[in-house]
Write an enzyme that holds these catalytic residues in place. Structure first.
Site, short mmCIF file in Angstrom:
data_model
loop_
_atom_site.label_atom_id
_atom_site.label_comp_id
_atom_site.label_asym_id
_atom_site.label_seq_id
_atom_site.Cartn_x
_atom_site.Cartn_y
_atom_site.Cartn_z
N GLU A 1 44.85 -35.66 -6.53
CA GLU A 1 43.49 -35.90 -7.05
C GLU A 1 42.43 -35.36 -6.09
OE1 GLU A 1 41.27 -39.31 -6.37
OE2 GLU A 1 42.93 -40.53 -5.65
N LYS B 1 43.93 -51.35 -2.73
CA LYS B 1 43.30 -52.00 -1.58
C LYS B 1 42.93 -53.44 -1.89
CE LYS B 1 41.12 -48.38 0.96
NZ LYS B 1 40.98 -47.26 0.04
N1 PSU Z 1 41.20 -45.97 -3.67
C1 PSU Z 1 41.24 -45.41 -2.44
N2 PSU Z 1 40.63 -44.21 -2.23
C2 PSU Z 1 40.01 -43.54 -3.24
C3 PSU Z 1 40.01 -44.14 -4.55
C4 PSU Z 1 40.62 -45.34 -4.71
O1 PSU Z 1 41.80 -45.98 -1.52
O2 PSU Z 1 39.45 -42.46 -3.00
C5 PSU Z 1 39.38 -43.39 -5.70
C6 PSU Z 1 40.49 -42.80 -6.61
O3 PSU Z 1 40.05 -41.54 -7.07
C7 PSU Z 1 40.54 -43.78 -7.76
C8 PSU Z 1 39.07 -44.18 -7.86
O4 PSU Z 1 41.01 -43.23 -8.96
O5 PSU Z 1 38.64 -44.29 -6.49
C9 PSU Z 1 38.87 -45.48 -8.58
O6 PSU Z 1 37.50 -45.67 -8.76
P1 PSU Z 1 36.96 -46.87 -9.66
O7 PSU Z 1 37.29 -48.11 -8.87
O8 PSU Z 1 35.48 -46.62 -9.79
O9 PSU Z 1 37.69 -46.79 -10.97
#
Ligand code: PSU
Ligand code: MN
Length: 334
Positions: free
Chosen positions: A53, A188
């Protein structure tokens, strides 16, 4: 330009024998999808490919560590016998497999690139923008070109206080509707781990833990939550993926790999920083898709870079495991 093919999605079905479920997801008509020549060649020969990604590059880590990590992760994937395919939308074109220059461009753009989840894809394409794809959007593009394995650091999940905010990452719903396996280190503890697992169960997503019975908690090896499926080798993972595909379940699989022990020592220090960062986000009213990037950056500040170092270490470890899984899967299909 390192691309041999500018594939039109409408034609892609014929070239790659896309299944019905993929055709449903693929817009019919003249939207272009660029696939790097190295990736398209590997796919057509049935060789191992690992999707990666790009939000982790633009929003997940600061420059220049983001660029160094992106390159290092691609190197590890290659070293272990698979072809890396980092996915992003550049100038309105979804790209599967980026050149070094394109990785640099994204890394330098940082948060000026648009964080692109499934809901944002049409908008970024329509306005010719630069989109860094989250897990949900990356899974979607990976499935369109039939890349079965995707590696990242952590996925989004059910946020704490979601009973008030309804903030549940579209990464989870994507896992419920798109047949791609995501190798990660769990979610996390900025998130609500037990609820995330409950939600994945509701969506019918198989959650497997690698060499453990417990779902890992990203910066630490255990979350206290048991999983129903344990895998101990890349071959185990490959058999699981193959069974899921043959059964046409249509759902993704989450393979959760604990952070290597030598990097998990700072986990508890990081946890207290997380608590503080969440409190700050509430006070500053930072919500929605801005919350995850804010918390990641703030936790890194509060831990004096320890969380970033741990993050980089676990992503690299996931790349190693993910590449081996992709290779085992390619061998199984020979
Ligand atoms: N968790 C991490 N690092 C990240 C992300 C999540 O430890 O960079 C990023 C990933 O791209 C994940 C996104 O798909 O955040 C999720 O965002 P949201 O919580 O807004 O859906
Ligand atoms: Mn959200």
């Amino acid at each position: 330009m390192a691309f041999s093919a500018v594939w039109r999605l409408a034609n892609l079905g014929r070239h790659l024998d896309l299944s019905e479920s993929v055709n449903k997801a693929a817009p019919v008509g003249s939207i272009k999808l660029k696939v790097a020549s190295e990736v398209s060649e590997a796919l057509s020969l049935g060789r191992a490919v690992v999707a990666l990604e790009s939000t982790i590059i633009s929003h997940g880590m600061p420059y220049p560590q983001n660029l160094e990590t992106a390159k290092e992760v691609e190197r590890i994937v290659r070293e272990n016998g698979a072809v890396p395919a980092t996915i992003a939308i550049l100038d309105g074109t979804p790209c599967v497999g980026l050149s070094v220059e394109e990785l640099e461009r994204l890394a330098i753009l940082g948060t000026r690139a648009q964080k692109t989840a499934r809901r944002d894809i049409a908008h970024v394409v329509a306005c010719g923008g630069n989109g860094a794809t989250t897990v949900s959007a990356t899974m979607l593009f990976a499935s369109m070109v039939h890349i079965p394995v995707f590696v990242t650091g952590g996925i989004g999940g059910v946020h704490r206080h979601s009973e008030q905010t309804m903030d549940i990452s579209s990464d989870l719903t994507e896992l419920g509707r798109t047949p791609v396996t995501v190798v990660c280190a769990g979610v996390k503890s900025i998130l609500d781990i037990p609820r995330t697992l409950e939600y994945l169960e509701t969506l019918g997503v198989c959650v497997a833990a690698y060499k453990t019975n417990e779902f890992p908690a990203f910066f630490t090896e255990s979350s206290g939550c048991k999983v129903s499926c344990r895998v101990d080798t890349p071959e185990d993972c490959a058999s699981l993926i193959e069974a899921s595909i043959k059964l046409k379940l249509g759902t993704g699989i989450l393979i959760a790999v604990p952070i290597p022990q030598e990097h998990s020592t700072s986990g508890h220090i990081i946890e207290s920083a997380i608590q503080k960062a969440i409190k700050e986000a509430r006070e500053k009213n930072i919500t929605g898709n801005a919350e995850t990037p804010f918390l990641l950056a703030r936790v890194n500040d509060l831990t004096g870079g320890a969380s970033l170092a741990a993050n980089i270490a676990l992503v690299k470890n996931n790349a190693l495991v993910g590449a081996k899984v992709a290779v085992a899967l390619a061998q199984l299909r020979e």
